[in-house]
Design a protein around this motif. Structure first.
Motif, short mmCIF file in Angstrom:
data_model
loop_
_atom_site.label_atom_id
_atom_site.label_comp_id
_atom_site.label_asym_id
_atom_site.label_seq_id
_atom_site.Cartn_x
_atom_site.Cartn_y
_atom_site.Cartn_z
N GLU A 1 0.72 -1.11 0.11
CA GLU A 1 -0.14 -0.36 -0.11
C GLU A 1 0.76 1.14 -0.33
OE1 GLU A 1 -1.52 0.79 4.44
OE2 GLU A 1 -1.70 -1.01 3.39
N GLN A 2 0.24 2.37 -0.72
CA GLN A 2 1.27 3.37 -0.50
C GLN A 2 1.26 4.34 0.54
OE1 GLN A 2 2.85 4.01 -3.66
NE2 GLN A 2 2.39 2.78 -5.15
N GLU A 3 2.17 5.19 0.47
CA GLU A 3 2.78 5.89 1.25
C GLU A 3 2.43 7.73 1.76
OE1 GLU A 3 2.07 4.89 5.16
OE2 GLU A 3 1.76 2.90 4.70
N GLY A 4 2.13 7.95 2.67
CA GLY A 4 2.74 10.08 2.86
C GLY A 4 1.31 10.52 2.70
N TYR A 5 1.65 11.19 1.71
CA TYR A 5 -0.07 11.93 1.67
C TYR A 5 -0.15 12.79 2.68
CZ TYR A 5 -0.94 8.19 -2.20
OH TYR A 5 -0.12 8.25 -3.49
N PHE A 6 0.94 13.24 3.02
CA PHE A 6 0.01 13.88 4.32
C PHE A 6 1.54 15.04 4.96
CE2 PHE A 6 2.91 10.39 5.72
CZ PHE A 6 4.15 10.40 5.99
N GLU A 36 -7.53 11.60 -2.80
CA GLU A 36 -8.44 12.73 -3.22
C GLU A 36 -7.83 13.85 -3.27
OE1 GLU A 36 -12.68 14.50 -1.89
OE2 GLU A 36 -12.20 12.70 -0.58
N HIS A 37 -7.06 13.86 -2.13
CA HIS A 37 -5.97 15.23 -2.50
C HIS A 37 -4.54 14.69 -2.44
CE1 HIS A 37 -9.79 16.46 -1.16
NE2 HIS A 37 -9.81 17.72 -2.20
N ARG A 38 -3.54 15.44 -2.72
CA ARG A 38 -2.17 15.29 -2.45
C ARG A 38 -1.51 16.42 -2.25
NH1 ARG A 38 0.61 11.70 -6.99
NH2 ARG A 38 2.00 11.08 -5.47
N PRO A 39 -1.04 16.74 -0.50
CA PRO A 39 0.00 17.62 -0.37
C PRO A 39 0.79 17.89 -1.25
CG PRO A 39 0.08 15.48 1.50
CD PRO A 39 -0.53 15.56 0.50
N MET A 40 0.57 19.16 -1.58
CA MET A 40 1.86 19.81 -2.70
C MET A 40 2.41 21.14 -2.61
SD MET A 40 3.21 18.98 -6.04
CE MET A 40 4.21 20.50 -5.87
#
Lengths: 152, 432
Positions: free
Chosen positions: B360-365, B400-404
């Motif tokens: 599973e993917q991680e991050g997105y924070f 849904e969203h990815r912090p960039m």
């Protein structure tokens, strides 16, 4: 005469069987559509399993387990014209790879897909294509390893 | 009441009222008394913090910055109606966008306001637009600050950092994963010396106020061995450049006998770098293993996952984050709205992984790292989470969203933007 007749019948039977075998291996003979369909049905389990293994080994890392790709990096393989429409160009794409800008489903991607000609053999590529054409909402004709060999 | 007294009273009120406001301002963590969204815009935050959605569906956001007047500018990775920058203004004072305008002919990533100019990093150049106090959209043509960077497919973004002395530090990413003879191809060995280090995989310094510079004509090669740095910033307090580098991919895919899928998901570290003039970092000869806390020779250069001896000497990172989380922006917190422990610490936007598949993917924070002086003073922690809106992210497009991108308002609030749909959150501290 009776014995001769029996021999004649056996001879004819053998001839027919060998003709049949020939038809099996030659796509251009009429009646081949049905043959092909039966062959596909018989090997479906086979190519789905083998094709998925190839996908998981070499494609999944970029195109992802659900085929959705990576936004702004790698295009999806879901409901893709690149997969469903033209067999020859799909085979060449897999053999030779792709780089530079492409538009997939309205989104532009500009990355690199390495060539697979030294990574996958003909059968692995045909299994992969047949798997893709029966997954992720794609369609398309059944492809044989020989078709890959011709374009390699 | 005679007229003079009346006038004096008016004068007094005029003076006192703003003072009352100012006093209120300094006593409260949330100076403008912004009312947060009931769900904090779908993200989770530490206790005492709230968020509101400034704007949504702006396009694929990259970096973001705020002008002194509160106008927000965000670079877009894809042109939206033919434009590559979006400008957002709140006219009612509730923190939410009332006017949204698009401009600029190029898509890109870099975005920073410096000395009245909006600097923009495209794929092969850096431009700047003159900002005017009341004009949301610049009315003058942009000026070309730097151009002449190599054209490349991989890692072509040109984000940058600007220091107090008027220098601009531009990221020039490596055009490959690991400097293999054939890019991203199994079995292809690494090139030595890696020719891509000559004009790429490093930081080039230019003047921020000199126009029409070129990489080859004016660029100063400030640091090397950096695969790609989307997250880079100048720390004004200690006068240093900080970078969070994207580590290489595909250890298991190219070396299945050497690395398991689990090891591939975790390795190598995303390296947090303190960059000095002349720094030499790991790419492509090594990668940093944050589990063993050591620099390891890359398999393309004869490494076996353990070997540490290699062809050149390189600097260690100041911290290693788990692999593939994609750190895409960094901000040192210089505001006074948040509690003491956040001051001068680093906030890092992790865009979220793709190369952990099939795991599973991680991050997105958004993570936070406390700092003392030039170095971290504690471990990293998750600050803002749940951008993906999913318990388990199995592929990045599901998020849904990815912090960039991240930026700070002068009142100390943080702005975080997203690359999937183009949402901007404003995060503020309300206290207990």
């Amino acid at each position: 005469m009776k014995v001769n007749n029996l021999f004649y019948v056996i001879f004819l039977f053998v001839l027919l069987v060998s003709c049949n075998n020939q038809a099996n291996t030659d796509d251009k003979k009429p009646g081949n559509e049905k043959e092909k369909a039966e062959e596909i049905a018989g090997s479906e389990q086979d190519f789905m399993e083998k094709g998925e293994k190839v996908y998981n080994r070499v494609c999944l890392v970029c195109h992802q387990s659900d085929g959705s790709g990576v936004p702004m990096m790698y295009p999806p393989v879901i409901e893709s014209d690149y997969i469903s429409v033209n067999t020859d160009s799909l085979i060449v794409l897999i053999l030779e790879g792709l780089s530079g800008p492409v538009v997939v489903k309205g989104e532009e991607y500009n990355s690199i897909m390495p060539p697979m000609k030294d990574v996958l053999d003909n059968e692995e590529i045909s299994d992969l294509i047949n798997y893709l054409r029966n997954s992720f909402g794609n369609t398309g004709d059944y492809v044989k390893a020989g078709e890959v060999a011709k374009l390699r | 009441m005679n007229r003079r007294i009346h006038n004096n009273l008016k004068l007094l009120l005029t003076l006192v009222l703003p003072l009352t406001f100012l006093t209120c301002n300094t006593q409260d963590g949330n100076p403008r008394r912004l009312s947060p969204d009931a769900d904090n815009g779908g993200i989770s935050l530490p206790e005492g913090f709230s968020a509101l959605v400034v704007a949504d569906n702006l396009g694929r956001g990259r970096h973001i910055d705020v002008y002194d007047n509160g106008d927000i500018y965000m670079a877009l990775r894809r042109l939206n109606n033919g434009k590559g920058i979006v400008a957002v203004r709140d006219t009612s004072g509730d923190g939410r966008a009332d006017i949204i305008r698009y401009f600029g002919d190029f898509a890109g990533t870099g975005m920073e306001i410096h000395d009245g100019y909006l600097y923009f990093g495209g794929d092969t150049m850096v431009l700047r637009y003159k900002l005017k106090e009341n004009e949301l959209v610049p009315d003058e043509e942009p000026e070309l600050v730097v151009s002449g960077f190599p054209e490349q497919n991989q890692h072509r973004d040109k984000p940058f950092a600007i220091d107090k002395a008027g220098n601009i530090y531009v990221n020039v990413g490596a055009p490959s994963n690991a400097c293999m003879e054939q890019t991203r191809t199994m079995g292809s060995p690494g090139m030595y010396p890696c020719p891509q280090l000559e004009r790429q995989a490093g930081i080039w310094r230019f003047r921020v106020d000199k126009m029409n510079q070129t990489q080859e004509g004016n660029g100063y090669h400030y640091a090397t061995g950096i695969r790609n740095s989307i997250a880079l910033t100048w720390n004004d307090l200690n006068d240093n450049l900080y970078i969070v580098m994207h580590g290489r991919d595909q250890l298991h895919q190219f070396y299945p006998d050497m690395y398991t899928q689990e090891e591939n998901a975790e390795l190598p570290a995303e390296e947090f770098l303190l960059v000095k003039d002349g720094s030499v970092f790991s790419w492509p000869y090594y990668y940093y293993d944050h589990l063993k806390n050591k620099m390891v020779l890359a398999p393309e250069y004869g490494g076996d996952g353990e070997k540490t001896e290699g062809p050149v000497e390189v600097e260690d990172p100041i911290m290693g984050f788990p692999g593939h989380l994609a750190p895409n922006d960094i901000l040192f917190y210089t505001g006074d709205q948040f509690q003491e422990r956040y001051r001068n610490g680093a906030f890092i936007c992790f865009h979220g992984s793709w190369n952990r598949a099939p795991l599973e993917q991680e991050g997105y924070f958004v993570a936070f790292i406390p700092f003392k002086g030039e170095l971290p003073s504690g471990d990293w922690e998750i600050f803002a989470d749940d951008f993906a809106g999913l318990e388990v992210v199995s592929s990045p497009s599901q998020a849904e969203h990815r912090p960039m991108g991240i930026s700070m308002d002068k009142d100390g609030s943080l702005y975080v933007c997203d690359s999937q749909k183009g949402k901007i959150w404003r995060i503020f501290y309300e206290g207990k």
